[in-house]
Design a protein around this motif. Structure first.
Motif, PDB file in Angstrom:
ATOM      1  N   VAL A 181     -44.770 108.606  23.665  1.00 46.55           N
ATOM      2  CA  VAL A 181     -45.500 107.870  23.094  1.00 46.55           C
ATOM      3  C   VAL A 181     -46.634 108.743  22.585  1.00 46.55           C
ATOM      4  O   VAL A 181     -47.031 108.266  21.389  1.00 46.55           O
ATOM      5  CB  VAL A 181     -45.885 106.794  24.398  1.00 46.55           C
ATOM      6  N   LYS A 182     -47.312 109.737  23.153  1.00 45.98           N
ATOM      7  CA  LYS A 182     -48.396 110.342  22.647  1.00 45.98           C
ATOM      8  C   LYS A 182     -48.057 110.999  21.307  1.00 45.98           C
ATOM      9  O   LYS A 182     -48.877 110.993  20.401  1.00 45.98           O
ATOM     10  CB  LYS A 182     -48.876 111.283  23.578  1.00 45.98           C
ATOM     11  N   GLU A 183     -46.897 111.588  21.171  1.00 44.87           N
ATOM     12  CA  GLU A 183     -46.549 112.186  19.898  1.00 44.87           C
ATOM     13  C   GLU A 183     -46.444 111.143  18.988  1.00 44.87           C
ATOM     14  O   GLU A 183     -46.696 111.611  17.757  1.00 44.87           O
ATOM     15  CB  GLU A 183     -45.108 112.973  20.071  1.00 44.87           C
ATOM     16  N   MET A 184     -45.568 110.202  19.195  1.00 45.17           N
ATOM     17  CA  MET A 184     -45.222 109.036  18.136  1.00 45.17           C
ATOM     18  C   MET A 184     -46.600 108.577  17.631  1.00 45.17           C
ATOM     19  O   MET A 184     -46.995 108.245  16.443  1.00 45.17           O
ATOM     20  CB  MET A 184     -44.518 108.007  18.708  1.00 45.17           C
ATOM     21  N   ALA A 185     -47.686 108.312  18.706  1.00 47.32           N
ATOM     22  CA  ALA A 185     -48.869 107.736  18.255  1.00 47.32           C
ATOM     23  C   ALA A 185     -49.613 108.551  17.324  1.00 47.32           C
ATOM     24  O   ALA A 185     -50.315 108.075  16.527  1.00 47.32           O
ATOM     25  CB  ALA A 185     -49.652 107.168  19.388  1.00 47.32           C
ATOM     26  N   LYS A 186     -49.531 109.975  17.804  1.00 49.46           N
ATOM     27  CA  LYS A 186     -50.309 111.006  16.788  1.00 49.46           C
ATOM     28  C   LYS A 186     -49.814 110.816  15.229  1.00 49.46           C
ATOM     29  O   LYS A 186     -50.545 110.928  14.453  1.00 49.46           O
ATOM     30  CB  LYS A 186     -49.977 112.272  17.212  1.00 49.46           C
ATOM     31  N   VAL A 187     -48.697 110.760  15.303  1.00 44.40           N
ATOM     32  CA  VAL A 187     -48.066 110.414  13.801  1.00 44.40           C
ATOM     33  C   VAL A 187     -48.609 109.364  13.145  1.00 44.40           C
ATOM     34  O   VAL A 187     -48.850 109.382  12.027  1.00 44.40           O
ATOM     35  CB  VAL A 187     -46.420 110.580  13.720  1.00 44.40           C
ATOM     36  N   LEU A 188     -48.381 108.054  13.932  1.00 44.88           N
ATOM     37  CA  LEU A 188     -48.938 106.963  13.297  1.00 44.88           C
ATOM     38  C   LEU A 188     -50.390 107.032  13.032  1.00 44.88           C
ATOM     39  O   LEU A 188     -50.939 106.359  12.245  1.00 44.88           O
ATOM     40  CB  LEU A 188     -48.764 105.741  14.512  1.00 44.88           C
ATOM     41  N   GLU A 189     -51.121 107.669  13.845  1.00 49.09           N
ATOM     42  CA  GLU A 189     -52.615 107.565  13.538  1.00 49.09           C
ATOM     43  C   GLU A 189     -53.009 108.445  12.276  1.00 49.09           C
ATOM     44  O   GLU A 189     -54.024 108.027  11.592  1.00 49.09           O
ATOM     45  CB  GLU A 189     -53.344 108.274  14.864  1.00 49.09           C
ATOM     46  N   LYS A 190     -52.147 109.382  11.909  1.00 44.93           N
ATOM     47  CA  LYS A 190     -52.390 110.159  10.660  1.00 44.93           C
ATOM     48  C   LYS A 190     -52.036 109.048   9.325  1.00 44.93           C
ATOM     49  O   LYS A 190     -52.648 109.382   8.325  1.00 44.93           O
ATOM     50  CB  LYS A 190     -51.490 111.379  10.531  1.00 44.93           C
ATOM     51  N   SER A 191     -51.354 108.213   9.553  1.00 42.93           N
ATOM     52  CA  SER A 191     -51.327 107.027   8.658  1.00 42.93           C
ATOM     53  C   SER A 191     -52.150 105.937   8.839  1.00 42.93           C
ATOM     54  O   SER A 191     -51.777 104.676   8.305  1.00 42.93           O
ATOM     55  CB  SER A 191     -49.700 106.652   8.664  1.00 42.93           C
ATOM     56  N   ASN A 192     -53.101 106.180   9.582  1.00 44.14           N
ATOM     57  CA  ASN A 192     -54.328 105.179   9.749  1.00 44.14           C
ATOM     58  C   ASN A 192     -54.168 103.736  10.381  1.00 44.14           C
ATOM     59  O   ASN A 192     -54.510 103.094  10.206  1.00 44.14           O
ATOM     60  CB  ASN A 192     -55.025 104.894   8.305  1.00 44.14           C
ATOM     61  N   VAL A 193     -53.052 103.948  11.513  1.00 48.68           N
ATOM     62  CA  VAL A 193     -52.604 102.686  12.061  1.00 48.68           C
ATOM     63  C   VAL A 193     -54.059 102.394  12.752  1.00 48.68           C
ATOM     64  O   VAL A 193     -54.832 102.952  13.086  1.00 48.68           O
ATOM     65  CB  VAL A 193     -51.432 102.838  13.074  1.00 48.68           C
ATOM     66  N   LYS A 194     -53.968 100.840  12.993  1.00 46.83           N
ATOM     67  CA  LYS A 194     -55.035 100.330  13.825  1.00 46.83           C
ATOM     68  C   LYS A 194     -54.896 100.291  15.141  1.00 46.83           C
ATOM     69  O   LYS A 194     -55.954 100.571  16.031  1.00 46.83           O
ATOM     70  CB  LYS A 194     -55.061  98.699  13.059  1.00 46.83           C
ATOM     71  N   GLU A 195     -53.770  99.957  15.849  1.00 45.87           N
ATOM     72  CA  GLU A 195     -53.367  99.834  17.279  1.00 45.87           C
ATOM     73  C   GLU A 195     -51.979 100.238  17.274  1.00 45.87           C
ATOM     74  O   GLU A 195     -51.161  99.938  16.625  1.00 45.87           O
ATOM     75  CB  GLU A 195     -53.698  98.366  17.707  1.00 45.87           C
ATOM     76  N   VAL A 196     -51.939 101.091  18.643  1.00 50.25           N
ATOM     77  CA  VAL A 196     -50.438 101.282  18.923  1.00 50.25           C
ATOM     78  C   VAL A 196     -50.449 100.819  20.432  1.00 50.25           C
ATOM     79  O   VAL A 196     -51.313 101.096  21.155  1.00 50.25           O
ATOM     80  CB  VAL A 196     -50.227 102.743  18.969  1.00 50.25           C
ATOM     81  N   THR A 197     -49.502 100.088  20.760  1.00 51.98           N
ATOM     82  CA  THR A 197     -48.808  99.602  22.166  1.00 51.98           C
ATOM     83  C   THR A 197     -47.576 100.119  22.269  1.00 51.98           C
ATOM     84  O   THR A 197     -46.727 100.421  21.537  1.00 51.98           O
ATOM     85  CB  THR A 197     -49.029  98.130  22.254  1.00 51.98           C
ATOM     86  N   ALA A 198     -47.298 100.184  23.668  1.00 48.44           N
ATOM     87  CA  ALA A 198     -45.732 100.802  24.180  1.00 48.44           C
ATOM     88  C   ALA A 198     -45.006  99.917  25.006  1.00 48.44           C
ATOM     89  O   ALA A 198     -45.716  99.206  26.078  1.00 48.44           O
ATOM     90  CB  ALA A 198     -45.850 102.241  24.440  1.00 48.44           C
ATOM     91  N   LEU A 199     -44.035  99.592  25.026  1.00 50.07           N
ATOM     92  CA  LEU A 199     -43.295  98.578  25.837  1.00 50.07           C
ATOM     93  C   LEU A 199     -41.817  99.416  26.267  1.00 50.07           C
ATOM     94  O   LEU A 199     -41.214  99.973  25.330  1.00 50.07           O
ATOM     95  CB  LEU A 199     -42.907  97.567  25.262  1.00 50.07           C
ATOM     96  N   ALA A 200     -41.588  99.763  27.573  1.00 47.15           N
ATOM     97  CA  ALA A 200     -40.429 100.256  27.889  1.00 47.15           C
ATOM     98  C   ALA A 200     -39.834  99.386  29.059  1.00 47.15           C
ATOM     99  O   ALA A 200     -40.447  98.845  29.869  1.00 47.15           O
ATOM    100  CB  ALA A 200     -40.876 101.736  28.764  1.00 47.15           C
ATOM    101  N   ILE A 201     -38.435  99.685  29.127  1.00 47.56           N
ATOM    102  CA  ILE A 201     -37.821  98.951  30.195  1.00 47.56           C
ATOM    103  C   ILE A 201     -38.400  99.170  31.768  1.00 47.56           C
ATOM    104  O   ILE A 201     -38.190  98.446  32.558  1.00 47.56           O
ATOM    105  CB  ILE A 201     -36.329  99.105  30.034  1.00 47.56           C
ATOM    106  N   THR A 202     -38.277 100.588  31.803  1.00 46.00           N
ATOM    107  CA  THR A 202     -38.648 101.066  33.178  1.00 46.00           C
ATOM    108  C   THR A 202     -39.557 102.154  33.150  1.00 46.00           C
ATOM    109  O   THR A 202     -39.837 102.862  31.855  1.00 46.00           O
ATOM    110  CB  THR A 202     -37.375 101.366  33.948  1.00 46.00           C
ATOM    111  N   SER A 203     -40.405 102.501  34.099  1.00 44.90           N
ATOM    112  CA  SER A 203     -41.301 103.636  34.133  1.00 44.90           C
ATOM    113  C   SER A 203     -41.343 103.933  35.731  1.00 44.90           C
ATOM    114  O   SER A 203     -41.067 103.508  36.544  1.00 44.90           O
ATOM    115  CB  SER A 203     -42.590 103.334  33.491  1.00 44.90           C
ATOM    116  N   GLU A 204     -41.977 105.078  35.657  1.00 47.58           N
ATOM    117  CA  GLU A 204     -42.217 105.948  37.111  1.00 47.58           C
ATOM    118  C   GLU A 204     -43.554 105.687  37.588  1.00 47.58           C
ATOM    119  O   GLU A 204     -43.963 105.973  38.774  1.00 47.58           O
ATOM    120  CB  GLU A 204     -42.215 107.425  36.902  1.00 47.58           C
ATOM    121  N   HIS A 205     -44.456 104.631  36.827  1.00 43.87           N
ATOM    122  CA  HIS A 205     -45.634 104.076  36.987  1.00 43.87           C
ATOM    123  C   HIS A 205     -45.542 103.033  37.998  1.00 43.87           C
ATOM    124  O   HIS A 205     -44.898 101.874  37.572  1.00 43.87           O
ATOM    125  CB  HIS A 205     -46.519 103.709  36.026  1.00 43.87           C
TER     126      HIS A 205
END
Length: 208
Positions: A181-205
Motif C-alpha cells: 500500500v505504501k509503495e502504491m500510494a507513493k506513486v499515486l502521490e506523485k500524480s497529485n492524488v487527493k486521497e488514498v484508502t486501502a481495503l483488503a480481504i484479510t490482514s494480520e492487524h
C-alpha cells in the motif's frame, strides 16, 4: 478454466456440501473465518480489512492464488463488495486492484485481484484506474523479512497521469506490513492524488 461455473450457487464454495448462507459459504465454513472489520493506519493512509489472517483464511488465499481455485474469487468479491458498500468505501473516483507483474499473471494464468473486482465494478460508481502497472516482478512479500519486504517493492509500480482532486481505493487480498500500500500510494502521490484508502480481504492487524 473458471471452475465456479460448475458449482451449484446454493452450495458452499469451500466444503461443497452444505447450503450457502452468505458470501457463497455455509454457516460452518463462515464460523472458521475470523471477522474483525478492522480499521487502521498505514502511515497516513486509512486501511480496512474484513477478516483476520487466521489459518483458514491463509489456506483460502493460497488455494486461490497458487492452486488456481478461481471459484473463490466470487467468495472474496462478495466479502469486499458488502464491506465496501456498508462502509461507503466506494465513494471514490477510482478503484485500483493491486496489480501483479506481467510475468506473475502469465505464470498464474489470471490477474487475481482484478478478477475479484470484476464481479462488482459495474455495480459501483468509481471506475478502474487504468495504466497503473507493476513493472517489475518481485518476490512474494510473505516469504521475506520486514526489511526485505520494503526493499523488494521499491520502484516496482508505475503510473503516468494527473490525479489532482481525485480519490483512489486500493484493493488487495492481504495486508501484512502495509509496504505494498505504501509503495502504491507513493506513486499515486506523485500524480497529485487527493486521497488514498486501502481495503483488503484479510490482514494480520487484529486491533483497531
Amino acid at each position: 478454466m473458471i471452475n465456479w461455473l460448475f458449482l451449484d450457487k446454493n452450495i458452499c464454495y469451500i466444503c461443497k456440501s452444505n447450503e450457502a448462507v452468505a458470501h457463497f459459504l455455509c454457516k460452518d465454513c463462515l464460523k472458521k473465518l475470523d471477522y474483525v472489520a478492522n480499521q487502521f493506519k498505514i502511515d497516513n493512509y486509512q486501511a480496512h480489512a474484513v477478516y483476520f489472517y487466521n489459518e483458514t483464511m491463509k489456506k483460502l488465499i493460497a488455494d486461490y492464488k497458487f492452486n488456481r481455485n478461481t471459484s473463490l474469487s466470487k467468495v472474496f468479491s462478495s466479502i469486499l463488495y458488502d464491506y465496501g458498500r456498508v462502509h461507503k468505501l466506494f465513494d471514490v473516483d477510482y478503484i485500483l486492484p493491486s496489480p501483479s507483474s506481467r510475468q506473475t499473471i502469465n505464470d498464474r494464468g489470471f490477474d487475481h485481484i482484478r478478477m475479484i473486482c470484476d464481479y462488482f465494478i459495474d455495480d459501483i460508481n468509481p471506475s478502474y484506474l487504468d495504466n497503473f502497472t507493476k513493472e517489475r516482478n518481485t518476490k512474494a512479500q510473505h516469504t521475506l523479512s520486514k526489511d526485505e519486504r520494503s526493499y523488494n517493492l521499491k520502484g516496482a509500480f508505475k503510473f503516468d497521469g494527473d490525479l489532482s482532486g481525485k480519490s483512489v481505493l486500493i484493493i488487495d487480498d492481504l495486508i501484512t506490513t502495509g509496504n505494498t500500500v505504501k509503495e502504491m500510494a507513493k506513486v499515486l502521490e506523485k500524480s497529485n492524488v487527493k486521497e488514498v484508502t486501502a481495503l483488503a480481504i484479510t490482514s494480520e492487524h487484529r486491533l483497531n
